[in-house]
Design an enzyme around this catalytic site. Structure first.
Site, mmCIF file in Angstrom:
data_model
loop_
_atom_site.group_PDB
_atom_site.id
_atom_site.type_symbol
_atom_site.label_atom_id
_atom_site.label_comp_id
_atom_site.label_asym_id
_atom_site.label_seq_id
_atom_site.Cartn_x
_atom_site.Cartn_y
_atom_site.Cartn_z
ATOM 1 N N SER A 8 -65.682 67.399 88.639
ATOM 2 C CA SER A 8 -66.142 66.588 89.769
ATOM 3 C C SER A 8 -67.293 67.308 90.468
ATOM 4 O O SER A 8 -67.120 68.410 90.994
ATOM 5 C CB SER A 8 -64.992 66.375 90.758
ATOM 6 O OG SER A 8 -65.533 65.978 92.007
ATOM 7 N N HIS A 33 -67.795 63.668 86.507
ATOM 8 C CA HIS A 33 -67.101 62.799 87.462
ATOM 9 C C HIS A 33 -67.894 62.741 88.772
ATOM 10 O O HIS A 33 -68.148 63.762 89.402
ATOM 11 C CB HIS A 33 -65.698 63.367 87.703
ATOM 12 C CG HIS A 33 -64.812 62.531 88.558
ATOM 13 N ND1 HIS A 33 -64.106 61.448 88.086
ATOM 14 C CD2 HIS A 33 -64.521 62.620 89.885
ATOM 15 C CE1 HIS A 33 -63.400 60.913 89.075
ATOM 16 N NE2 HIS A 33 -63.635 61.600 90.177
ATOM 17 N N ASP A 35 -68.072 61.315 92.498
ATOM 18 C CA ASP A 35 -67.249 60.777 93.586
ATOM 19 C C ASP A 35 -68.112 60.057 94.615
ATOM 20 O O ASP A 35 -68.870 60.685 95.350
ATOM 21 C CB ASP A 35 -66.473 61.916 94.259
ATOM 22 C CG ASP A 35 -65.305 62.382 93.409
ATOM 23 O OD1 ASP A 35 -64.501 61.521 93.002
ATOM 24 O OD2 ASP A 35 -65.213 63.591 93.139
ATOM 25 N N MET A 37 -68.252 57.970 97.953
ATOM 26 C CA MET A 37 -67.464 57.702 99.167
ATOM 27 C C MET A 37 -68.326 56.973 100.190
ATOM 28 O O MET A 37 -69.507 57.308 100.348
ATOM 29 C CB MET A 37 -66.967 59.017 99.774
ATOM 30 C CG MET A 37 -66.146 59.856 98.809
ATOM 31 S SD MET A 37 -65.434 61.290 99.634
ATOM 32 C CE MET A 37 -64.720 62.164 98.238
ATOM 33 N N HIS A 66 -66.403 57.320 90.196
ATOM 34 C CA HIS A 66 -65.175 57.026 90.938
ATOM 35 C C HIS A 66 -65.562 56.453 92.294
ATOM 36 O O HIS A 66 -65.977 57.180 93.191
ATOM 37 C CB HIS A 66 -64.374 58.331 91.073
ATOM 38 C CG HIS A 66 -63.122 58.212 91.865
ATOM 39 N ND1 HIS A 66 -62.421 59.316 92.322
ATOM 40 C CD2 HIS A 66 -62.421 57.128 92.299
ATOM 41 C CE1 HIS A 66 -61.349 58.909 92.994
ATOM 42 N NE2 HIS A 66 -61.333 57.590 93.011
ATOM 43 N N MET A 68 -64.862 55.290 95.727
ATOM 44 C CA MET A 68 -63.901 55.284 96.835
ATOM 45 C C MET A 68 -64.561 54.502 97.960
ATOM 46 O O MET A 68 -64.997 55.060 98.965
ATOM 47 C CB MET A 68 -63.570 56.726 97.247
ATOM 48 C CG MET A 68 -62.616 57.405 96.279
ATOM 49 S SD MET A 68 -62.608 59.202 96.431
ATOM 50 C CE MET A 68 -64.013 59.615 95.420
ATOM 51 N N MET A 137 -54.315 59.086 91.391
ATOM 52 C CA MET A 137 -54.749 60.119 92.342
ATOM 53 C C MET A 137 -53.582 61.067 92.596
ATOM 54 O O MET A 137 -52.484 60.633 92.940
ATOM 55 C CB MET A 137 -55.193 59.492 93.670
ATOM 56 C CG MET A 137 -56.496 58.696 93.622
ATOM 57 S SD MET A 137 -57.942 59.605 93.025
ATOM 58 C CE MET A 137 -58.073 60.927 94.237
ATOM 59 N N GLY A 142 -60.677 61.687 99.272
ATOM 60 C CA GLY A 142 -61.545 61.964 100.406
ATOM 61 C C GLY A 142 -62.138 63.353 100.418
ATOM 62 O O GLY A 142 -63.247 63.543 100.900
ATOM 63 N N ASP A 175 -56.674 63.034 89.161
ATOM 64 C CA ASP A 175 -57.748 63.535 90.017
ATOM 65 C C ASP A 175 -57.159 64.102 91.302
ATOM 66 O O ASP A 175 -56.508 63.373 92.057
ATOM 67 C CB ASP A 175 -58.700 62.362 90.315
ATOM 68 C CG ASP A 175 -59.924 62.769 91.115
ATOM 69 O OD1 ASP A 175 -60.089 63.971 91.402
ATOM 70 O OD2 ASP A 175 -60.716 61.859 91.444
ATOM 71 N N GLY A 176 -57.395 65.387 91.515
ATOM 72 C CA GLY A 176 -56.959 66.029 92.754
ATOM 73 C C GLY A 176 -56.033 67.196 92.509
ATOM 74 O O GLY A 176 -54.938 67.023 91.953
ATOM 75 N N GLY A 177 -56.486 68.403 92.850
ATOM 76 C CA GLY A 177 -55.626 69.573 92.740
ATOM 77 C C GLY A 177 -55.341 70.012 91.312
ATOM 78 O O GLY A 177 -54.361 70.714 91.062
ATOM 79 N N GLY A 197 -62.519 69.579 90.378
ATOM 80 C CA GLY A 197 -63.700 69.945 91.149
ATOM 81 C C GLY A 197 -63.714 71.415 91.474
ATOM 82 O O GLY A 197 -64.393 72.212 90.825
ATOM 83 N N SER A 198 -62.909 71.801 92.485
ATOM 84 C CA SER A 198 -62.939 73.192 92.950
ATOM 85 C C SER A 198 -62.520 74.192 91.867
ATOM 86 O O SER A 198 -63.066 75.288 91.797
ATOM 87 C CB SER A 198 -62.076 73.348 94.207
ATOM 88 O OG SER A 198 -60.819 72.754 94.021
HETATM 89 C C1 DX5 Z 1 -61.056 63.492 95.853
HETATM 90 C C2 DX5 Z 1 -62.030 63.271 94.720
HETATM 91 C C3 DX5 Z 1 -61.862 64.277 93.650
HETATM 92 C C4 DX5 Z 1 -62.147 65.697 94.094
HETATM 93 C C5 DX5 Z 1 -61.251 66.611 93.308
HETATM 94 O O1 DX5 Z 1 -61.160 62.474 96.759
HETATM 95 O O2 DX5 Z 1 -61.833 61.988 94.154
HETATM 96 O O3 DX5 Z 1 -62.590 63.941 92.488
HETATM 97 O O4 DX5 Z 1 -63.465 66.087 93.921
HETATM 98 O O5 DX5 Z 1 -61.403 67.899 93.783
HETATM 99 P P1 DX5 Z 1 -60.352 69.041 93.439
HETATM 100 O O6 DX5 Z 1 -60.316 69.169 91.951
HETATM 101 O O7 DX5 Z 1 -60.938 70.239 94.117
HETATM 102 O O8 DX5 Z 1 -59.034 68.633 93.998
HETATM 103 ZN ZN ZN Z 2 -62.675 61.569 92.072
#
Ligand code: DX5
Ligand code: ZN
Length: 230
Positions: A8, A33, A35, A37, A66, A68, A137, A142, A175-177, A197-198
């Site tokens: 991401s 990916h 994101d 928003m 993605h 959002m 998710m 967010g 997606d997420g964590g 992402g991170s």
């Molecule tokens: C969250 C996004 C994710 C986010 C994931 O709202 O949709 O794609 O970037 O980030 P990590 O992998 O750090 O949880």
């Molecule tokens: Zn995402």
């Protein structure tokens, strides 16, 4: 099914986005990916179709967008024209999710449907047959860098069985964590497209981070249901 890794770019350095994308693709990522928003469906505002158009010129990797955003139906054409390969929208953001899938297909893209942690799988039961991907998710959307919600594992596994029972093809994205540890659990539960992402952009060695998240291929057995609370 082989695991697909989707870094991401939310966690990338936006000033050097082209290089940040090349860096993860060269390190082995199949998808990028993106994101999107809108400051309404989720609090922040991030990337628009203009950025996707620029990225399209920089990479041949699959652009996994993605959305959002509220009223995703109003955004499909611009993201498709910008060069998105997959457009995923939230089932919570539209009254006509099936029509949105049809529209995405008409525009020549693959269609994904995302579910917030608080949304039941029943919201996509009638869509699985037509969607190319369901995005579960594993944090509330967010922000990057949030903690993986463990209770989503049962939902992923239920979806895996739903898809099997329907004898249809549909990718399961999470997606997420997602990191090297949580990746094992989500892949065991049945996810095959992993967004991170991170854990990728925050790593000193991006190639190693991608390899660790990909892990070893998991063979699914039909008698593994008792591992999950369903
Ligand atoms: C969250 C996004 C994710 C986010 C994931 O709202 O949709 O794609 O970037 O980030 P990590 O992998 O750090 O949880
Ligand atoms: Zn995402």
């Amino acid at each position: 099914m082989a695991t697909i890794i989707a870094p991401s770019i939310l966690s990338a350095n936006f000033v050097h986005l082209a290089d940040e994308v090349k860096r993860v693709v060269e390190a082995g990522a199949e998808y990028v990916h993106v994101d999107v928003m809108d400051g309404s469906f989720v609090p922040e505002i991030t990337i628009g179709a203009g950025v996707v158009k620029c990225l399209r010129k920089e990479t041949d990797a699959v652009l996994d967008v993605h959305l959002m955003v509220e009223h995703p139906e109003t955004q499909l054409e611009s993201f498709a024209k910008a060069g998105a390969d997959i457009i995923t929208f939230h089932v919570e953001a539209t009254r006509h999710p099936h029509r949105v899938i049809q529209k995405i297909h008409e525009l020549g893209c693959k269609a994904g449907v995302a579910l917030n942690p608080g949304t039941s799988l029943s919201a996509v039961e009638e869509l699985v047959e037509d969607a190319d991907m369901i995005l579960i998710m594993t944090v509330n959307p967010g922000y990057g860098g949030q903690k993986f919600i463990e209770s989503m594992l049962g939902k992923i596994h239920m979806l895996y069985h739903m898809i099997e029972e329907m004898e249809t093809n549909c990718d399961i994205e999470v997606d997420g964590g997602i990191n090297a540890q949580t990746s094992v659990d989500v892949r065991e539960a049945g996810a095959n497209v992993l967004v991170a992402g991170s854990a990728i952009y925050g790593a000193a060695d991006v190639a190693k981070a991608i390899k660790d998240i990909r892990g070893n291929e998991i063979v699914h057995h039909h008698d593994d249901e008792e591992d999950y609370d369903e």
